[in-house]
Design a protein around this motif. Structure first.
Motif, PDB file in Angstrom:
ATOM      1  N   VAL A 139      49.924 -27.009 -16.111  1.00 19.40           N
ATOM      2  CA  VAL A 139      50.208 -25.681 -15.561  1.00 19.40           C
ATOM      3  C   VAL A 139      51.001 -25.809 -14.263  1.00 19.40           C
ATOM      4  O   VAL A 139      51.981 -25.086 -14.027  1.00 19.40           O
ATOM      5  CB  VAL A 139      48.894 -24.904 -15.319  1.00 19.40           C
ATOM      6  N   SER A 140      50.583 -26.742 -13.414  1.00 19.11           N
ATOM      7  CA  SER A 140      51.299 -26.962 -12.153  1.00 19.11           C
ATOM      8  C   SER A 140      52.727 -27.440 -12.413  1.00 19.11           C
ATOM      9  O   SER A 140      53.674 -26.999 -11.759  1.00 19.11           O
ATOM     10  CB  SER A 140      50.542 -27.987 -11.298  1.00 19.11           C
ATOM     11  N   GLY A 141      52.857 -28.351 -13.397  1.00 16.45           N
ATOM     12  CA  GLY A 141      54.191 -28.846 -13.746  1.00 16.45           C
ATOM     13  C   GLY A 141      55.078 -27.746 -14.286  1.00 16.45           C
ATOM     14  O   GLY A 141      56.260 -27.649 -13.916  1.00 16.45           O
ATOM     15  N   GLN A 142      54.513 -26.906 -15.156  1.00 17.48           N
ATOM     16  CA  GLN A 142      55.301 -25.803 -15.712  1.00 17.48           C
ATOM     17  C   GLN A 142      55.679 -24.808 -14.630  1.00 17.48           C
ATOM     18  O   GLN A 142      56.755 -24.211 -14.662  1.00 17.48           O
ATOM     19  CB  GLN A 142      54.516 -25.105 -16.816  1.00 17.48           C
ATOM     20  N   GLY A 143      54.789 -24.643 -13.647  1.00 17.84           N
ATOM     21  CA  GLY A 143      55.124 -23.767 -12.527  1.00 17.84           C
ATOM     22  C   GLY A 143      56.342 -24.272 -11.770  1.00 17.84           C
ATOM     23  O   GLY A 143      57.210 -23.485 -11.372  1.00 17.84           O
ATOM     24  N   ALA A 144      56.419 -25.602 -11.583  1.00 18.28           N
ATOM     25  CA  ALA A 144      57.586 -26.192 -10.916  1.00 18.28           C
ATOM     26  C   ALA A 144      58.844 -26.007 -11.770  1.00 18.28           C
ATOM     27  O   ALA A 144      59.935 -25.738 -11.238  1.00 18.28           O
ATOM     28  CB  ALA A 144      57.333 -27.676 -10.649  1.00 18.28           C
ATOM     29  N   VAL A 145      58.689 -26.156 -13.096  1.00 16.91           N
ATOM     30  CA  VAL A 145      59.832 -25.925 -13.997  1.00 16.91           C
ATOM     31  C   VAL A 145      60.314 -24.489 -13.882  1.00 16.91           C
ATOM     32  O   VAL A 145      61.522 -24.221 -13.772  1.00 16.91           O
ATOM     33  CB  VAL A 145      59.436 -26.241 -15.458  1.00 16.91           C
ATOM     34  N   ASN A 146      59.366 -23.550 -13.875  1.00 25.01           N
ATOM     35  CA  ASN A 146      59.722 -22.129 -13.777  1.00 25.01           C
ATOM     36  C   ASN A 146      60.426 -21.828 -12.459  1.00 25.01           C
ATOM     37  O   ASN A 146      61.375 -21.042 -12.411  1.00 25.01           O
ATOM     38  CB  ASN A 146      58.476 -21.263 -13.922  1.00 25.01           C
ATOM     39  N   ASP A 147      59.959 -22.467 -11.371  1.00 28.67           N
ATOM     40  CA  ASP A 147      60.621 -22.277 -10.070  1.00 28.67           C
ATOM     41  C   ASP A 147      62.050 -22.812 -10.112  1.00 28.67           C
ATOM     42  O   ASP A 147      62.970 -22.207  -9.549  1.00 28.67           O
ATOM     43  CB  ASP A 147      59.829 -22.995  -8.972  1.00 28.67           C
ATOM     44  N   GLY A 148      62.223 -23.963 -10.776  1.00 27.63           N
ATOM     45  CA  GLY A 148      63.566 -24.532 -10.899  1.00 27.63           C
ATOM     46  C   GLY A 148      64.492 -23.638 -11.706  1.00 27.63           C
ATOM     47  O   GLY A 148      65.672 -23.480 -11.368  1.00 27.63           O
ATOM     48  N   LEU A 149      63.964 -23.037 -12.761  1.00 26.03           N
ATOM     49  CA  LEU A 149      64.764 -22.123 -13.574  1.00 26.03           C
ATOM     50  C   LEU A 149      65.147 -20.884 -12.771  1.00 26.03           C
ATOM     51  O   LEU A 149      66.264 -20.362 -12.891  1.00 26.03           O
ATOM     52  CB  LEU A 149      63.986 -21.715 -14.834  1.00 26.03           C
ATOM     53  N   SER A 150      64.215 -20.418 -11.946  1.00 27.51           N
ATOM     54  CA  SER A 150      64.495 -19.252 -11.096  1.00 27.51           C
ATOM     55  C   SER A 150      65.596 -19.576 -10.098  1.00 27.51           C
ATOM     56  O   SER A 150      66.507 -18.766  -9.872  1.00 27.51           O
ATOM     57  CB  SER A 150      63.221 -18.824 -10.362  1.00 27.51           C
ATOM     58  N   PHE A 151      65.530 -20.781  -9.506  1.00 28.84           N
ATOM     59  CA  PHE A 151      66.582 -21.198  -8.564  1.00 28.84           C
ATOM     60  C   PHE A 151      67.924 -21.303  -9.274  1.00 28.84           C
ATOM     61  O   PHE A 151      68.955 -20.847  -8.754  1.00 28.84           O
ATOM     62  CB  PHE A 151      66.209 -22.538  -7.941  1.00 28.84           C
TER      63      PHE A 151
END
Length: 322
Positions: A58-70
């Motif tokens: 979940v934490s890793g996917q959160g980082a992925v989602n943040d990267g996609l947002s950026f």
């Protein structure tokens, strides 16, 4: 059953029942207070271990989602800049078209040249400042002050796969193939568009363009056509540049749709993982509430039973009263 002053079997049974009930009650109270049926490895080692691994995902996917947002922000800002540049190129086309009605009038041509230079300077300024957190997809080269990369890299999933949106400077220059003037990859955007020649990517001003020289004369590449009053090659040059920038916006639009789809999917993955953790560790509060009431009743009964059992020892004294 015999009466013994040393061994009180009834009290022992009542005490064992009370201790067992107390242990269950403690577990239920913990579940009610935390909302979790598995909060430590002691509760359920397998479920706790799996849930912790999933929490890491979940934490890793959160980082992925943040990267996609950026990445979406970079693409969005670049698209805004590219659209503004196209608007300026339309103004350049209008200025270039006006050359045809002023051939031979050096003062007018000089004014038109300055006007074109102003538009081109705006284009280069927009390209240089279309930077988000050090990433610029339009500038020709990187520098240490603001632009650290001309390519956008972002992670697409938990396995570490990543995608790239490459800088457009070289592709823009490639789209100018066949034009009267072609620029240099890595130079300024106006140079890549074939509207200036030798304009460095870090230049802050535009002092010349390929259409008109500083003294009101026709640019060397277009002098033959302009001498006969035909400025169609000039207009074609600008139109070629507009097409090149339109190709950029098309690619940016495609990247926007891709990132939006991936962000939506990434959020679904995160939600599913969170739901999976909940199914392993979350307590059913309605069941826990019923269990709590039951155990509290059993605790009271066990205490009462122990009190009665302890009172049996007092009965032995009555046997020795005269």
């Amino acid at each position: 059953m015999s009466l013994s002053v040393n061994t009180n079997l009834s009290a022992m049974v009542a005490l064992e029942t009370l201790n067992a009930t107390q242990t269950q009650l403690s577990q239920t109270e913990n579940a009610v207070s935390t909302g979790k049926k598995v909060s430590t490895a002691a509760d359920n080692a397998a479920a706790f271990g799996i849930s912790q691994q999933m929490q890491g995902n979940v934490s890793g996917q959160g980082a992925v989602n943040d990267g996609l947002s950026f990445a979406s922000q970079v693409v969005s800002s670049t698209n805004t800049a590219a659209s503004k540049i196209i608007t300026l190129l339309n103004s350049v086309q209008a200025a270039v078209t006006s050359v045809g009605g002023n051939t031979g009038d050096q003062n007018s041509l000089n004014q038109i040249s300055q006007q074109i230079n102003g538009y081109l300077q705006q284009i280069d300024t927009i390209a240089q400042t279309a930077t988000t957190n050090g990433v610029n997809l339009l500038a020709g080269t990187t520098d240490s002050s603001a632009i650290q990369s001309n390519n956008l890299y972002y992670v697409t999933g938990l396995q570490g796969n990543f995608a790239t949106v490459s800088g457009f400077n070289s592709s823009i220059n490639g789209d100018m193939s066949g034009a009267t003037v072609t620029g240099t990859t890595g130079a300024s955007l106006t140079d890549a568009l074939g509207l200036t020649s030798g304009q460095a990517a870090s230049a802050t001003t535009v002092t010349s363009n390929v259409f008109l020289d500083g003294s009101g004369g026709i640019g060397g590449s277009f002098s033959a056509a302009a001498s006969t009053g035909d400025v169609s090659t000039m207009i074609a040059q600008v139109q070629k540049a507009i097409v090149a920038m339109t190709n950029v916006t098309s690619q940016l639009g495609s990247s926007t749709n891709l990132l939006s789809s991936m962000a939506s999917y990434g959020q679904s993955v995160s939600d599913n993982l969170t739901a999976g953790i909940g199914s392993l560790t979350d307590a059913d509060m309605s069941a826990e509430s019923a269990q709590l009431t039951s155990l509290q009743t059993k605790q009271s009964l066990a205490i009462k039973s122990l009190t009665i059992a302890n009172g049996q020892s007092q009965n032995i004294l009555s046997l020795f009263q005269g």
